[in-house]
Design an enzyme around this catalytic site. Structure first.
Site, PDB file in Angstrom:
ATOM      1  CB  SER A 175      72.018 106.654  -8.429  1.00 57.76           C
ATOM      2  OG  SER A 175      73.150 106.663  -7.587  1.00 57.76           O
ATOM      3  CE  LYS A 211      74.336 109.716  -8.379  1.00 63.35           C
ATOM      4  NZ  LYS A 211      73.511 110.772  -7.747  1.00 63.35           N
ATOM      5  CE  LYS A 254      75.886 107.195  -5.286  1.00 60.01           C
ATOM      6  NZ  LYS A 254      75.770 108.536  -4.714  1.00 60.01           N
ATOM      7  CG  ASP A 271      77.482 111.003  -6.481  1.00 57.40           C
ATOM      8  OD1 ASP A 271      78.336 111.760  -5.967  1.00 57.40           O
ATOM      9  OD2 ASP A 271      76.323 110.870  -6.034  1.00 57.40           O
ATOM     10  CD  GLU A 306      75.618 113.520  -7.889  1.00 60.27           C
ATOM     11  OE1 GLU A 306      75.281 112.963  -8.967  1.00 60.27           O
ATOM     12  OE2 GLU A 306      74.961 113.407  -6.845  1.00 60.27           O
ATOM     13  CG  ASP A 309      74.383 115.437  -3.770  1.00 56.57           C
ATOM     14  OD1 ASP A 309      73.659 116.015  -2.952  1.00 56.57           O
ATOM     15  OD2 ASP A 309      74.323 114.189  -3.920  1.00 56.57           O
ATOM     16  CE  LYS A 337      70.879 113.730  -3.577  1.00 55.44           C
ATOM     17  NZ  LYS A 337      71.882 112.986  -2.793  1.00 55.44           N
ATOM     18  N   GLY A 377      68.162 112.046  -5.496  1.00 51.09           N
ATOM     19  CA  GLY A 377      67.389 111.110  -4.687  1.00 51.09           C
ATOM     20  C   GLY A 377      68.191 110.678  -3.486  1.00 51.09           C
TER      21      GLY A 377
HETATM   22  O1  OSB Z   1      74.861 111.175  -3.515  1.00 54.46           O
HETATM   23  O2  OSB Z   1      73.145 111.225  -4.728  1.00 54.46           O
HETATM   24  C1  OSB Z   1      73.741 110.776  -3.760  1.00 54.46           C
HETATM   25  C2  OSB Z   1      71.707 107.949  -2.187  1.00 54.46           C
HETATM   26  C3  OSB Z   1      71.891 108.206  -0.847  1.00 54.46           C
HETATM   27  C4  OSB Z   1      72.708 109.257  -0.470  1.00 54.46           C
HETATM   28  C5  OSB Z   1      73.315 110.053  -1.438  1.00 54.46           C
HETATM   29  C6  OSB Z   1      73.118 109.810  -2.794  1.00 54.46           C
HETATM   30  C7  OSB Z   1      72.329 108.714  -3.172  1.00 54.46           C
HETATM   31  C8  OSB Z   1      72.128 108.309  -4.558  1.00 54.46           C
HETATM   32  C9  OSB Z   1      70.918 107.474  -4.867  1.00 54.46           C
HETATM   33  O3  OSB Z   1      72.914 108.544  -5.446  1.00 54.46           O
HETATM   34  C10 OSB Z   1      69.850 108.185  -5.604  1.00 54.46           C
HETATM   35  C11 OSB Z   1      68.561 107.383  -5.598  1.00 54.46           C
HETATM   36  O4  OSB Z   1      68.517 106.376  -6.306  1.00 54.46           O
HETATM   37  O5  OSB Z   1      67.620 107.751  -4.883  1.00 54.46           O
HETATM   38 MG    MG Z   2      75.333 112.607  -4.979  1.00 55.07          MG
END
Ligand code: OSB
Ligand code: MG
Length: 372
Positions: free
Chosen positions: A135, A161, A163, A188, A213, A238, A262, A290
């Site tokens: 991510s 992924k 952001k 995401d 996402e 999510d 998660k 995560g």
């Molecule tokens: O939206 O998935 C998410 C990290 C912190 C809060 C929300 C998210 C995330 C990530 C990172 O996308 C995922 C990771 O590398 O642990």
């Molecule tokens: Mg997410």
């Protein structure tokens, strides 16, 4: 299994990268490391909520308060034959899923150790390594984005992924797609858009993403269902899914075709297993999300991701991407996009006690004998 005592350590752990999402920038994580003591064994978990309520409502301050003064006293000195019994003791407290998950997941570790088994075997997992992607936070430029994706693909990650936020979506994604026509790409939005942005999502359809996402509100499923009917790309939920009931309702109304699962967000491993089974009944996949976990939380997630429907690559990438030094002895490192499942008892990781003490800014020890 009788829970005899609990220890909490609040640590600050600096991230190796600047992680920018639509809700803000993170450069470090604040984590409560929770240890449960019982039958001469130790069970571990870490909290996953953000310091501020920007992802869901929970905060570290709230978690600390609830664990110390409500949840831990509620279970201390009591005997629990299995995680279901522990959950029955705390389920009456509404919401606060991530806080309750910390307690539930520490108990799973303790319980699996008492059974003399690694957690993935107790759960009925079907694989000894799990497929993983990365991510990537919002980068400073389109060029930096393309380069970061290239590095991740080079490292063997099976999915990248990215952001996004309003104003940072179609342009960087078109550039990445042009540079890597075959890459498995997703985005995401962390709830940054509304139904007024359908035109943007139609443009993203052309990028050929595996899924989008959480584009809409963190607590919505209805508008996601409307959006899903308007675009070709699958939506992945999510933030919106915090329980098995949420998952059932979301899939029933067509709010998405994939779930980012998660364990912490849904209250722990029992709820994760239920959501896994619900998605299976709809013939849909899940994948392991995560929250930038350190080694304890990362290890637990890896074990859960051995369940059969965790088919798509998750976010559980190598610990060395995140930290100069992790809080556990074992190196949780992926090779060729596959993360090996730790094979020790329970979650199979050993906390670095001295390092955790060094990082700790606050600690508490609560025992049944202390009359708490
Ligand atoms: O939206 O998935 C998410 C990290 C912190 C809060 C929300 C998210 C995330 C990530 C990172 O996308 C995922 C990771 O590398 O642990
Ligand atoms: Mg997410």
């Amino acid at each position: 299994m009788r829970i005899e005592a609990a220890e909490m350590k609040l640590i600050t752990l600096p991230l190796k990268f600047r992680f920018e999402t639509s809700f803000g920038v993170q450069t470090e994580r604040h984590i409560i490391v929770l240890t449960l003591y019982g039958d001469g064994l130790e069970g571990y978990a870490e909290t996953t909520m953000e310091h501020t309520p920007h992802y869901r409502e929970e905060t570290i301050a709230g978690a600390w308060e609830l664990l110390e003064h409500l949840l831990i006293p509620q279970v201390l000195g009591k005997e629990f034959a299995n995680p279901e019994m522990l959950w029955a003791e705390i389920r009456g407290f509404r919401g606060n899923k991530m806080t309750k998950a910390a307690l539930e997941m520490a108990f799973w570790d303790l319980w699996a150790k008492s059974l003399g088994q690694p957690l993935w075997k107790v759960l009925g997992g079907v694989r000894t390594e799990i497929p993983v992607g990365v991510s990537l936070g919002i980068q400073s430029s389109v060029e930096a984005t393309v380069e970061a994706v290239g590095k991740s693909l080079q490292a063997g990650y099976k999915r990248v992924k990215l952001k996004i936020k309003p104003g940072w979506d179609v342009k960087p994604l078109m550039a990445v797609r042009e540079a890597y026509p075959e890459a498995n790409l997703t985005v995401d939005a962390n709830s940054a858009y509304t139904l007024n942005d359908i035109a943007t999502f139609r443009k993203l359809d052309a990028v050929g993403l595996d899924y989008i996402e959480q584009p809409l509100a963190f607590d919505d499923i209805l508008d996601h269902a409307k959006l899903q009917r308007e675009i070709a790309t699958s939506l992945c939920l999510d933030e919106s899914i915090t329980s098995p009931e949420d998952a059932r309702k979301a899939l029933e109304i067509g709010a998405g075709r994939v779930i980012n699962l998660k364990p912490a967000r849904v209250g722990g491993i029992l709820a994760s297993r239920k959501i896994h089974d619900i998605t299976e009944s709809y013939g849909l996949p899940v994948w392991m999300g995560g929250m930038l976990e350190a080694g304890i939380g990362r290890a637990a997630n890896i074990h859960v991701a051995t369940l059969p429907m965790f088919i798509k690559p998750g976010d559980t990438s190598s610990a060395s991407r995140y930290w100069e030094e992790d809080i556990v002895e074992e190196g949780l490192e992926a090779k060729g996009g596959m993360m090996p499942v730790p094979q020790g008892l329970g979650i199979g990781v050993t906390p670095k006690r001295d390092f955790i003490d060094e990082l700790a800014v606050k600690s508490a020890y609560i025992s049944a004998a202390s009359g708490h």
